[in-house]
Scaffold this motif. Structure first.
Motif, short mmCIF file in Angstrom:
data_model
loop_
_atom_site.label_atom_id
_atom_site.label_comp_id
_atom_site.label_asym_id
_atom_site.label_seq_id
_atom_site.Cartn_x
_atom_site.Cartn_y
_atom_site.Cartn_z
N TYR A 299 -7.65 -1.65 1.15
CA TYR A 299 -6.78 -2.20 2.19
C TYR A 299 -7.62 -1.91 3.61
O TYR A 299 -8.00 -0.64 3.89
N PRO B 275 -0.20 5.84 -0.99
CA PRO B 275 -1.39 5.19 -0.80
C PRO B 275 -2.89 5.83 -1.50
O PRO B 275 -3.36 4.90 -2.15
N SER B 276 -2.79 7.20 -1.67
CA SER B 276 -4.14 7.65 -2.40
C SER B 276 -4.02 7.10 -3.93
O SER B 276 -5.35 7.01 -4.35
N PHE C 124 0.57 -1.28 -0.07
CA PHE C 124 -0.01 -0.09 -0.07
C PHE C 124 0.85 1.26 0.07
O PHE C 124 0.40 2.45 0.02
N LYS D 245 -16.86 -0.49 3.54
CA LYS D 245 -16.09 0.78 2.99
C LYS D 245 -15.14 0.61 2.10
O LYS D 245 -15.06 1.38 0.82
N MET E 106 -17.59 7.67 2.33
CA MET E 106 -15.96 8.15 2.17
C MET E 106 -15.31 6.95 1.55
O MET E 106 -14.25 7.20 1.01
N GLY E 107 -15.57 5.60 1.61
CA GLY E 107 -14.84 4.56 0.88
C GLY E 107 -15.14 4.83 -0.58
O GLY E 107 -14.22 4.55 -1.36
N ALA E 108 -16.07 5.50 -1.26
CA ALA E 108 -16.37 5.85 -2.59
C ALA E 108 -15.73 7.25 -2.77
O ALA E 108 -15.80 7.84 -3.97
N PHE E 109 -14.75 7.71 -1.93
CA PHE E 109 -14.40 9.16 -2.05
C PHE E 109 -13.78 9.16 -3.35
O PHE E 109 -14.05 10.56 -4.12
N VAL E 110 -13.00 8.36 -3.82
CA VAL E 110 -12.13 8.60 -5.21
C VAL E 110 -13.07 8.50 -6.60
O VAL E 110 -12.81 8.56 -7.48
N ASN F 141 -8.19 0.31 14.01
CA ASN F 141 -8.24 1.66 13.60
C ASN F 141 -8.84 1.65 12.05
O ASN F 141 -8.50 2.31 10.94
N ASN F 142 -9.78 1.01 11.31
CA ASN F 142 -10.30 0.78 10.31
C ASN F 142 -11.66 1.44 9.92
O ASN F 142 -12.19 1.12 8.64
N ILE F 143 -12.22 2.17 11.04
CA ILE F 143 -13.32 2.68 10.33
C ILE F 143 -13.36 4.21 10.98
O ILE F 143 -12.36 4.58 11.82
N VAL G 267 -4.96 3.48 -3.88
CA VAL G 267 -6.42 3.23 -3.99
C VAL G 267 -7.12 3.39 -5.30
O VAL G 267 -7.96 2.99 -5.75
N LEU H 53 3.10 2.41 2.18
CA LEU H 53 2.91 2.80 3.41
C LEU H 53 4.54 2.71 4.00
O LEU H 53 4.87 2.95 5.16
#
Ligand SMILES: Nc1ncnc2c1ncn2[C@@H]1O[C@H](COP(=O)(O)OP(=O)(O)OP(=O)(O)O)[C@@H](O)[C@H]1O
Ligand SMILES: [Mg+2]
Lengths: 299, 238
Positions: free
Chosen positions: B83, B73-74, B51, B148, B102-106, B88-90, B77, B53
């Motif tokens: 991923y 990362p961006s 990813f 998400k 937000m999952g669909a942000f891109v 800390n995944n939500i 995605v 990172l």
């Protein structure tokens, strides 16, 4: 009965006015803290700058302070974004204490620039005395207080709609929740940061203009309200815009109500020590409920 | 079979400490691949390497044959890799639906049909869509995190210990969800502590030890491998 009207005229209404101004300032502080993780000491200076810009616009056009408000907000927002680009962005990956100190330096620089450009003498946004509106023969409300509270409420509704309805507003709240996860999700974090400065700068300018409209324009005005504005942000819960709104109103009301003669007939707190009320409240919150009303971030 | 994702002799770590010492892994179209290994073996670190990172010191990561080594990362995605981190995944303060949005942000197209699919896959999420995601049960939070990630209709899904800390009942549900997602055509690379169950649904598996490949094979091979059994499948590890 007379005491009740006095209470409303001299304590409750001024508290509401001051509280709405603090609330606008505190939203910016809490958003910057939530998203960029640092206490922005230069926030008060954005308020001062907004007030001076409004003064210049009024001098040029002769318009009402509320009419020049949007433009003053816009210009201040542009300056805030510019400051971020030039001075805070290089510290993005650095420990946040560096940003705090950078913002302290920025506070001094902006204030000096304002003093240099506009001079240090008091200015007014509006001259002349307005007749108060009188309700029930006894409650006297100054029209400008109605305007200030109305404008502040309208701005808070707009912020609420942005944060809860727009994609960018939700992304701001998401990043405030977790910057790391925001990156993994593909959220454009630089764009979120830019929008945070735009909103924070614009609201600070609005707070400054409304404060100047209520009192006067002065180079220390923003710095003088920085403490109550921070207290409001902490009371509401750091990173919580709705908490900041409530916190601002509480701190504003508390400052004014503290000068009411609750016991006997002298003010409980002498008006000269009004600013101390916010300070005491802030210490109290940090000791007893550091996460604030809305359970924000703790230090 | 085409390789959707490939890690080729990847080395890297945090700061100056090297954690991964030249690991090799790949996921083919349609596969579920499971990574197991002791705590601290570098399983999560391997996912972070995909990813962008992690600063990779050697090796390469390829997505559909295209080199994505050290892509931020961006951008990863945007190329269709999603991923779900171990912790800390939500977004706890956002509502369930806002998390999915937000999952669909891109995405710039209409994501509502996908939202509808995710609500069909996870009915409890539809019911709780206005609630703050942080107030949900552990299993439901994991559903939010997966939902998400799926909002992007990813090319491949990376899951880091999706069943960690869940009761056996939820664990079973998550594993069956993983199969459902996979059946819909999404290849999955998953790190798991519940090795037996995970290998049971896996096409292939890798065992990582101390940042290096140890054993690899089909899910069944690993389940039957006495060394793997001794290390990970005994009663010792919950
Ligand atoms: N952000 C970090 N900075 C520095 N070292 C880290 C970081 N994250 C992990 N490590 C170290 O890297 C090594 C591998 O950690 P990793 O999280 O990849 O293990 P893991 O196999 O996922 O373990 P677990 O089963 O506990 O999740 C460990 O020694 C850990 O201490
Ligand atoms: Mg891990």
């Amino acid at each position: 009965m007379y005491a009740l009207y006095d209470f409303i005229n001299f304590h409750f209404i001024p508290g509401l006015v001051l509280g709405s101004i603090y609330a606008l300032g505190a939203i910016g502080v809490t958003l910057t803290f939530g998203i960029l993780r640092f206490a922005n000491f230069a926030h008060g200076e954005s308020m001062t700058l907004g007030a001076y810009i409004a003064w210049t616009l009024i001098t040029l056009t002769g318009w009402h302070p509320i009419a020049v408000l949007p433009l003053a907000m816009l210009i201040t927002a542009v300056v805030a974004v510019g400051i971020d680009r030039g001075f805070y962005k290089p510290f993005r990956a650095a420990p946040t204490i560096m940003l705090v100190i950078a913002s302290f330096g920025m506070m001094l620089m902006v204030r000096s620039a304002i003093q240099f450009s506009w001079g240090v003498q008091l200015k007014s946004l509006q001259s002349g005395i307005q007749q108060p509106l009188i309700l029930f023969d006894a409650i006297r409300i100054s029209p400008k207080h109605v305007v200030i509270v109305g404008a502040a409420l309208a701005l808070m509704v707009i912020i609420h709609l942005i944060l809860s309805r727009t994609k960018m507003g939700k992304a701001m709240r998401a990043m405030s929740d977790s910057p790391e996860l925001a990156k993994l999700t593909g959220i454009d974090t630089e764009q979120v940061i830019r929008n945070t400065w735009i909103i924070g700068g614009a609201l600070a300018a609005a707070a400054g203009v409304l404060l100047a409209y209520d009192t006067h324009v002065e180079t220390m005005m923003g710095f003088q309200v920085l403490l109550p504005v921070f207290a409001a942000a902490i009371l509401g819960g750091i990173g919580k815009p709705y908490g900041a709104m409530i916190g601002g109103l509480i701190i504003g009301l508390a400052e004014e109500l503290a000068t009411y003669p609750w016991i006997g007939d002298t003010p409980l707190v002498s008006p000269g020590y009004k600013a101390g009320v916010a300070f005491v409240l802030m210490i109290g919150i940090l000791l007893w409920r550091p996460s604030g009303i809305m359970r924000g971030r703790t230090f | 079979m085409s390789r959707v994702l490939e890690l080729d002799a990847v080395s890297g770590g945090y700061g100056d400490t090297e954690i991964l010492h030249g690991i090799n892994m790949h996921v083919e179209a349609g596969e579920i691949v499971v990574v197991i290994g002791p705590n601290g073996a570098g399983k999560s670190t391997a996912m972070k390497a995909v990813f962008g990172l992690l600063n990779l010191t050697a090796g390469s990561v390829r997505l559909d044959g295209v080199d994505i080594t050290n892509t931020p990362p961006s951008d990863v995605v945007k190329q269709g890799v999603c991923y779900v981190p171990q912790t800390n995944n939500i977004f706890a303060n956002l509502s369930v639906e806002e998390n999915l949005e937000m999952g669909a942000f891109v995405r710039n197209d209409d994501y509502r049909p996908q939202l509808e699919k995710i609500y069909q896959m996870f009915p409890p999420l539809r019911e709780k869509r206005q609630q703050a995601a942080g107030d949900l049960s552990g299993g439901q939070r994991q559903m939010v995190a997966m939902g998400k990630a799926l909002m992007l209709e990813p090319k491949i899904l990376l899951l880091d210990e999706p069943t960690a800390g869940l009761s056996p009942k939820y664990r079973g549900e998550i594993f069956s969800t993983v199969r459902t997602i996979n059946a819909a055509g999404v290849p999955i690379l998953m790190v798991e502590q519940n090795a037996k169950q995970a290998l049971g649904i896996a096409d292939r598996g890798y065992v990582l030890v101390d940042g290096s490949n140890s054993v690899m094979g089909t899910g069944q091979d690993l389940l039957n491998n006495p060394n793997v059994g001794e290390l990970f499948l005994g009663g010792g590890r919950a």
